[in-house]
Design a protein around this motif. Structure first.
Motif, PDB file in Angstrom:
ATOM      1  N   UNK A   4       0.814  -1.209   0.000  1.00 27.05           N
ATOM      2  CA  UNK A   4       0.000   0.000   0.000  1.00 27.05           C
ATOM      3  C   UNK A   4       0.851   1.264   0.000  1.00 27.05           C
ATOM      4  N   UNK A   5       2.046   1.196   0.598  1.00 27.11           N
ATOM      5  CA  UNK A   5       2.882   2.378   0.687  1.00 27.11           C
ATOM      6  C   UNK A   5       3.273   2.908  -0.687  1.00 27.11           C
ATOM      7  N   UNK A   6       3.182   2.045  -1.700  1.00 24.85           N
ATOM      8  CA  UNK A   6       3.505   2.472  -3.057  1.00 24.85           C
ATOM      9  C   UNK A   6       2.301   3.067  -3.778  1.00 24.85           C
ATOM     10  N   UNK A   7       1.127   3.008  -3.154  1.00 26.01           N
ATOM     11  CA  UNK A   7      -0.101   3.497  -3.789  1.00 26.01           C
ATOM     12  C   UNK A   7      -0.748   4.523  -2.876  1.00 26.01           C
ATOM     13  N   UNK A   8      -0.348   5.747  -2.968  1.00 24.97           N
ATOM     14  CA  UNK A   8      -0.827   6.802  -2.088  1.00 24.97           C
ATOM     15  C   UNK A   8      -2.329   7.009  -2.242  1.00 24.97           C
ATOM     16  N   UNK A   9      -3.004   7.197  -1.104  1.00 25.09           N
ATOM     17  CA  UNK A   9      -4.438   7.485  -1.051  1.00 25.09           C
ATOM     18  C   UNK A   9      -5.280   6.391  -1.733  1.00 25.09           C
ATOM     19  N   UNK A  10      -4.839   5.152  -1.653  1.00 18.63           N
ATOM     20  CA  UNK A  10      -5.584   4.049  -2.250  1.00 18.63           C
ATOM     21  C   UNK A  10      -6.441   3.386  -1.176  1.00 18.63           C
ATOM     22  N   UNK A  11      -7.766   3.536  -1.282  1.00 17.95           N
ATOM     23  CA  UNK A  11      -8.667   2.945  -0.291  1.00 17.95           C
ATOM     24  C   UNK A  11      -8.875   1.475  -0.611  1.00 17.95           C
ATOM     25  N   UNK A  12      -8.676   0.580   0.358  1.00 17.33           N
ATOM     26  CA  UNK A  12      -8.865  -0.850   0.099  1.00 17.33           C
ATOM     27  C   UNK A  12     -10.343  -1.182  -0.080  1.00 17.33           C
ATOM     28  N   UNK A  13     -10.677  -2.088  -1.012  1.00 16.55           N
ATOM     29  CA  UNK A  13     -12.079  -2.468  -1.206  1.00 16.55           C
ATOM     30  C   UNK A  13     -12.548  -3.384  -0.078  1.00 16.55           C
ATOM     31  N   UNK A  14     -13.720  -3.120   0.461  1.00 12.58           N
ATOM     32  CA  UNK A  14     -14.303  -3.969   1.500  1.00 12.58           C
ATOM     33  C   UNK A  14     -15.778  -4.175   1.179  1.00 12.58           C
ATOM     34  N   UNK A  15     -16.302  -5.307   1.613  1.00 17.12           N
ATOM     35  CA  UNK A  15     -17.721  -5.594   1.421  1.00 17.12           C
ATOM     36  C   UNK A  15     -18.219  -6.413   2.599  1.00 17.12           C
ATOM     37  N   UNK A  16     -19.244  -5.905   3.268  1.00 23.77           N
ATOM     38  CA  UNK A  16     -19.782  -6.585   4.451  1.00 23.77           C
ATOM     39  C   UNK A  16     -20.621  -7.781   4.041  1.00 23.77           C
ATOM     40  N   UNK A  17     -20.665  -8.742   4.938  1.00 22.42           N
ATOM     41  CA  UNK A  17     -21.526  -9.890   4.734  1.00 22.42           C
ATOM     42  C   UNK A  17     -22.811  -9.750   5.537  1.00 22.42           C
ATOM     43  N   UNK A  18     -23.413 -10.874   5.880  1.00 18.23           N
ATOM     44  CA  UNK A  18     -24.648 -10.859   6.647  1.00 18.23           C
ATOM     45  C   UNK A  18     -24.475 -11.686   7.923  1.00 18.23           C
ATOM     46  N   UNK A  19     -25.218 -11.331   8.927  1.00 17.94           N
ATOM     47  CA  UNK A  19     -25.262 -12.085  10.172  1.00 17.94           C
ATOM     48  C   UNK A  19     -26.671 -12.616  10.380  1.00 17.94           C
ATOM     49  N   UNK A  20     -26.755 -13.794  10.951  1.00 16.83           N
ATOM     50  CA  UNK A  20     -28.046 -14.376  11.316  1.00 16.83           C
ATOM     51  C   UNK A  20     -28.158 -14.334  12.834  1.00 16.83           C
ATOM     52  N   UNK A  21     -29.097 -13.556  13.320  1.00 21.39           N
ATOM     53  CA  UNK A  21     -29.309 -13.431  14.761  1.00 21.39           C
ATOM     54  C   UNK A  21     -30.286 -14.517  15.205  1.00 21.39           C
ATOM     55  N   UNK A  22     -29.866 -15.320  16.166  1.00 20.64           N
ATOM     56  CA  UNK A  22     -30.680 -16.419  16.669  1.00 20.64           C
ATOM     57  C   UNK A  22     -31.091 -16.146  18.105  1.00 20.64           C
ATOM     58  N   UNK A  23     -32.349 -16.350  18.400  1.00 20.84           N
ATOM     59  CA  UNK A  23     -32.856 -16.260  19.769  1.00 20.84           C
ATOM     60  C   UNK A  23     -33.571 -17.564  20.095  1.00 20.84           C
ATOM     61  N   UNK A  24     -33.168 -18.200  21.175  1.00 17.24           N
ATOM     62  CA  UNK A  24     -33.758 -19.470  21.594  1.00 17.24           C
ATOM     63  C   UNK A  24     -34.518 -19.283  22.899  1.00 17.24           C
ATOM     64  N   UNK A  25     -35.769 -19.686  22.887  1.00 17.25           N
ATOM     65  CA  UNK A  25     -36.617 -19.671  24.092  1.00 17.25           C
ATOM     66  C   UNK A  25     -36.805 -21.113  24.525  1.00 17.25           C
ATOM     67  N   UNK A  26     -36.432 -21.428  25.744  1.00 18.05           N
ATOM     68  CA  UNK A  26     -36.574 -22.788  26.259  1.00 18.05           C
ATOM     69  C   UNK A  26     -37.170 -22.737  27.653  1.00 18.05           C
ATOM     70  N   UNK A  27     -37.812 -23.821  28.045  1.00 15.12           N
ATOM     71  CA  UNK A  27     -38.415 -23.873  29.372  1.00 15.12           C
ATOM     72  C   UNK A  27     -39.323 -25.068  29.528  1.00 15.12           C
ATOM     73  N   UNK A  28     -40.209 -24.991  30.507  1.00 13.75           N
ATOM     74  CA  UNK A  28     -41.142 -26.094  30.761  1.00 13.75           C
ATOM     75  C   UNK A  28     -42.537 -25.541  30.949  1.00 13.75           C
ATOM     76  N   UNK A  29     -43.514 -26.373  30.592  1.00 10.59           N
ATOM     77  CA  UNK A  29     -44.935 -26.007  30.738  1.00 10.59           C
ATOM     78  C   UNK A  29     -45.655 -27.114  31.485  1.00 10.59           C
ATOM     79  N   UNK A  30     -46.682 -26.697  32.209  1.00  6.96           N
ATOM     80  CA  UNK A  30     -47.537 -27.645  32.930  1.00  6.96           C
ATOM     81  C   UNK A  30     -48.787 -27.865  32.087  1.00  6.96           C
ATOM     82  N   UNK A  31     -48.938 -29.063  31.568  1.00  6.53           N
ATOM     83  CA  UNK A  31     -50.111 -29.375  30.762  1.00  6.53           C
ATOM     84  C   UNK A  31     -51.323 -29.599  31.677  1.00  6.53           C
ATOM     85  N   UNK A  32     -52.463 -29.082  31.253  1.00  8.82           N
ATOM     86  CA  UNK A  32     -53.639 -29.190  32.099  1.00  8.82           C
ATOM     87  C   UNK A  32     -54.893 -29.331  31.243  1.00  8.82           C
TER      88      UNK A  32
END
Length: 237
Positions: free
Chosen positions: A209-237
């Motif tokens: 990069x030092x040989x290429x003044x003011x050269x912005x590197x190319x970047x590209x974001x990916x995606x994230x998958x947000x997971x939420x887990x609900x767990x527990x117990x229920x009383x059947x009636x």
């Protein structure tokens, strides 16, 4: 103590023992008609936070001289970065700054090595990469993407709502499957995390990069998958 008082005290102790025994018996009774279950909600979202770290290394015979060289390189980079800094869009902070001895074959110190790091982080990708391209005293060491706090909170709320609805639906289906009319919630826990691909730039490619003044590197974001887990117990009636 009179005989009447002794008899009364004995009656109280007997009653207390009887209540304790009944409580232990009740607690020892196995739970009936209780179902354990869990459900997950997920939301995929574009990563909106870029973390770009820049670093340099120095080597020399004198520790003070190496430290001074690192300081000068970092000061020059900070001066440029601070001019473009903007809260939330591009935050600037220093990273690791280390200095350690180099040993020869005889086990004695024959020199010193050190490194300094600068971190640019925020939501304005062009601002961050453009600033990195102007800094000549440091080289890009690592690029990472993630979710900002605001993005994560919003997405987690959506994923949590999904997980809760799926938990309730599953609990209803299980209760009906066993011949019960419904259920009551006994206990529940909620856990969240995100999974995503974090690309890394090749360090060797950025050394030129030092040989290429003011050269912005190319970047590209990916995606994230947000997971939420609900767990527990229920009383059947």
């Amino acid at each position: 103590m009179t005989v009447q008082q002794m008899m009364a005290a004995g009656a109280v102790c007997l009653a207390a023992f009887s209540m304790s025994a009944r409580a232990q018996t009740a607690s020892a009774e196995p739970l009936r008609n209780v179902a354990q279950l869990s459900a997950t909600g997920s939301v995929e979202v574009q990563q909106d936070l870029l973390t770009l770290s820049m670093s340099t290394t120095r080597d020399g015979a004198d520790a003070a001289a190496v430290q001074l060289q690192l300081k000068q390189a970092l000061d020059a980079a900070l001066q440029l970065a601070r001019q473009a800094a903007s809260p939330g869009q591009m935050d600037v902070r220093t990273g690791n700054f280390s200095l350690y001895p180099r040993y020869g074959k005889d086990g004695k110190i024959n020199g010193w090595q050190g490194s300094a790091e600068l971190v640019l982080e925020g939501k304005d990708f062009p601002r961050i990469t453009g600033t990195a391209g102007k800094i000549q005293t440091l080289s890009i060491a690592n690029v990472g993407f993630a979710l900002s706090r605001e993005q994560r909170a919003r997405v987690e709320a959506d994923a949590q709502a999904q997980a809760i609805e799926r938990f309730k639906l599953k609990a209803t289906e299980i209760a009906r499957g066993f011949g019960f009319g419904g259920y009551t919630l006994r206990e529940v826990s909620v856990a969240a995390n995100d999974q995503g691909y974090t690309p890394r730039l090749r360090v060797m490619a950025m050394q030129a990069k030092s040989e290429m003044s003011d050269m912005a590197p190319p970047v590209e974001a990916g995606k994230s998958t947000v997971l939420v887990t609900v767990s527990g117990s229920v009383q059947m009636k």
